[in-house]
Design an enzyme around this catalytic site. Structure first.
Site, PDB file in Angstrom:
ATOM      1  CB  ALA A  43      -0.806   0.100   1.168  1.00 17.56           C
ATOM      2  CD  GLU A  44       0.120   3.677   2.511  1.00 16.78           C
ATOM      3  OE1 GLU A  44      -1.003   4.348   2.472  1.00 16.78           O
ATOM      4  OE2 GLU A  44       0.172   2.701   3.192  1.00 16.78           O
ATOM      5  CB  VAL A  45       7.274   1.765  -0.413  1.00 12.73           C
ATOM      6  CG1 VAL A  45       8.922   1.594  -0.348  1.00 12.73           C
ATOM      7  CG2 VAL A  45       6.897   0.536  -0.837  1.00 12.73           C
ATOM      8  CG  HIS A  73       0.434   2.102   7.560  1.00 17.09           C
ATOM      9  ND1 HIS A  73      -0.522   2.233   6.314  1.00 17.09           N
ATOM     10  CD2 HIS A  73       1.057   0.896   7.259  1.00 17.09           C
ATOM     11  CE1 HIS A  73       0.306   1.338   5.305  1.00 17.09           C
ATOM     12  NE2 HIS A  73       1.236   0.748   6.029  1.00 17.09           N
TER      13      HIS A  73
END
Length: 105
Positions: A43-45, A73
């Site tokens: 979802a995110e890096v 997060h």
């Protein structure tokens, strides 16, 4: 680049929100960071770089499509990595992101 894969919002090490945190001496290109995010398909890096200010880290957050100015997060997960990797204690940690500085307690 060293990197960590962490699960945010879980106590058992499995589940939660998966996040990759890359430790950078200097920023890779925007295209390079986006390419890494696409390859991992999380979802995110996040990409984390020690700031010139003590106990501050500059952070960039990428999805598979674009850079985010802020996300919860990834900020929490990257702060956990920064504290543990660099031995930061107390309530002095600051995460610098596109929307500004976020103090972490």
């Amino acid at each position: 680049m060293d990197f960590y894969i962490v699960d945010v919002f879980t106590h058992n090490g499995r589940g939660g929100n998966q996040l990759a945190v890359f430790i950078c001496d200097k920023w890779p290109s925007d295209k390079g960071m986006l390419s890494v995010a696409r390859e991992l398909d999380f979802a995110e890096v996040t990409f984390l770089k020690k700031s010139v200010q003590q106990d501050k880290f500059d952070m960039r957050i990428f999805t598979v499509n674009y850079e985010l100015p802020f996300a919860g997060h990834p900020t929490i997960g990257a702060a956990w990595v920064a504290r543990n990797r660099f031995g930061i204690e107390g309530n002095n940690l600051v995460m610098g992101c596109k929307i500004g500085d976020i103090p972490i307690e």
